[in-house]
Design a protein around this motif. Structure first.
Motif, mmCIF file in Angstrom:
data_model
loop_
_atom_site.group_PDB
_atom_site.id
_atom_site.type_symbol
_atom_site.label_atom_id
_atom_site.label_comp_id
_atom_site.label_asym_id
_atom_site.label_seq_id
_atom_site.Cartn_x
_atom_site.Cartn_y
_atom_site.Cartn_z
ATOM 1 N N UNK A 107 0.838 -1.205 0.000
ATOM 2 C CA UNK A 107 0.000 0.000 0.000
ATOM 3 C C UNK A 107 0.871 1.252 0.000
ATOM 4 N N UNK A 108 0.520 2.215 -0.856
ATOM 5 C CA UNK A 108 1.179 3.518 -0.868
ATOM 6 C C UNK A 108 0.196 4.540 -1.413
ATOM 7 N N UNK A 132 2.345 9.959 5.670
ATOM 8 C CA UNK A 132 2.591 8.980 6.730
ATOM 9 C C UNK A 132 1.393 8.051 6.911
ATOM 10 N N UNK A 133 0.207 8.597 6.772
ATOM 11 C CA UNK A 133 -0.989 7.749 6.854
ATOM 12 C C UNK A 133 -0.992 6.714 5.735
ATOM 13 N N UNK A 134 -0.736 7.179 4.503
ATOM 14 C CA UNK A 134 -0.820 6.303 3.335
ATOM 15 C C UNK A 134 0.275 5.245 3.314
ATOM 16 N N UNK A 139 0.087 0.249 6.588
ATOM 17 C CA UNK A 139 0.847 -0.986 6.771
ATOM 18 C C UNK A 139 0.639 -1.546 8.173
ATOM 19 N N UNK A 140 0.653 -0.665 9.164
ATOM 20 C CA UNK A 140 0.465 -1.121 10.540
ATOM 21 C C UNK A 140 -0.924 -1.737 10.732
ATOM 22 N N UNK A 141 -1.933 -1.098 10.163
ATOM 23 C CA UNK A 141 -3.300 -1.623 10.270
ATOM 24 C C UNK A 141 -3.396 -2.986 9.587
ATOM 25 N N UNK A 142 -2.839 -3.087 8.405
ATOM 26 C CA UNK A 142 -2.916 -4.338 7.644
ATOM 27 C C UNK A 142 -2.202 -5.468 8.375
ATOM 28 N N UNK A 180 11.142 10.000 3.159
ATOM 29 C CA UNK A 180 12.223 9.269 3.802
ATOM 30 C C UNK A 180 11.678 8.408 4.950
ATOM 31 N N UNK A 181 10.815 8.985 5.771
ATOM 32 C CA UNK A 181 10.209 8.234 6.866
ATOM 33 C C UNK A 181 9.346 7.094 6.339
ATOM 34 N N UNK A 182 8.530 7.406 5.327
ATOM 35 C CA UNK A 182 7.593 6.411 4.778
ATOM 36 C C UNK A 182 8.335 5.204 4.223
#
Length: 309
Positions: A107-108, A132-134, A139-142, A180-182
């Motif tokens: 997901x992105x 950051x959400x996308x 990813x964390x939710x999935x 970079x964070x994503x």
């Protein structure tokens, strides 16, 4: 070729989250070509277009391509920021098959928000947080909702998808604070999850393509898959670009490897896996994009592209 070799993933159940286009779509198709049943998710359907705004690429198309490749493709419209939708997806897989063998978290959907070269403090905070959400929260939710189904059976595989290897990203700023964070987050997710999965017989890795010739990238450079080389003169590093099929084959080979636990927690690239498993890109070459980009494009090394493909 023996029948089991032609379909090494026959009977396996896979979920490719974020399979509308690009790497996610290609991975879903290659898992299908290996015989898997593949649930494909995303926000763009024949009836709804996501904020990315590319109506010609839908999850239904991806499911059709999976079936054309020899697998079973099942399109499930899902916004991976909405917990209830992801929970319903996982419950459906459980109800229909009672297991999940392969989870690909691709997901992105935030490229349209990117402004490279812009300082963090000059970037609209709402835009940064949306990225950051996308790319992280989804990813964390999935993972949080799908991994409990995957770990019911030993041998499960989780593939976090990103842009850049751990080695490259640790030493190179990705030109945008939020990007970079994503793109570093999935590397750490795979590393951390690998620790949790090790004693239940499952594996987590992070996989990156090299310079990917995704649909969006080709459009941005004004070329197609047929004439992509026309963009080489104006795009540094594009001579080592790879088709999405390449990373799709990488993930399919990884999923079919009974000894994949040796990769647990690792950051891997399509080029690295091609050397390990022997597959090629659609043109018969084996691009190794990250070393080429670092050594030749950025490092100034005098070496022909043929050394990296």
């Amino acid at each position: 070729m023996r029948e089991q070799d032609a379909a090494p993933l026959k009977g396996r159940i896979a979920l490719v989250a974020g399979a509308t286009r690009g790497a996610g779509r290609a991975i879903a198709v290659q898992l299908g070509a290996a015989g898997a049943t593949v649930y494909v998710t995303g926000r763009t359907t024949r009836r709804h277009v996501s904020e990315v705004g590319r109506p010609g690429e839908t999850i239904e198309q991806t499911a059709d391509l999976v079936r054309d490749a020899g697998g079973e493709g099942i399109a499930v419209p899902t916004d991976h920021l909405v917990e209830d939708q992801v929970r319903a997806l996982v419950e459906r897989i459980d109800r229909e098959h009672g297991r999940l063998d392969i989870l690909v978290d691709s997901v992105w959907g935030g490229d349209h928000l990117l402004e490279f070269g812009k300082k963090m403090w000059d970037t609209d905070l709402a835009v940064g947080l949306r990225m950051l959400e996308l790319g992280v929260k989804t990813h964390a939710i999935t993972l949080g909702l799908a991994v409990p189904l995957l770990v019911r059976n030993p041998g499960g595989l989780v593939v976090e998808m990103t842009d850049g290897t751990d080695e490259y990203n640790r030493t190179h700023f990705r030109e945008n604070f939020y990007y970079d964070l994503v793109k570093n987050a999935p590397i750490r997710m795979a590393f951390a999850l690998g620790h949790d999965l090790a004693d239940v017989g499952c594996t987590a890795v992070c996989v990156t393509p090299g310079f990917l010739r995704s649909e969006e990238m080709l459009d941005a450079f004004g070329v197609t898959e047929e004439n992509w080389r026309d963009a080489i003169a104006k795009v540094p590093g594009f001579e080592v670009a790879e088709s999405p099929v390449y990373v799709g084959r990488a993930v399919a080979a990884l999923a079919a490897d009974s000894g994949r636990a040796r990769w647990n927690g690792r950051s891997l690239s399509s080029g690295q896996l091609a050397k390990e498993y022997g597959f090629t890109d659609t043109d018969g070459s084996r691009p190794d994009g990250w070393p080429y980009y670092e050594e030749v494009v950025q490092g100034g090394k005098k070496a022909p592209v043929s050394d990296y493909r």
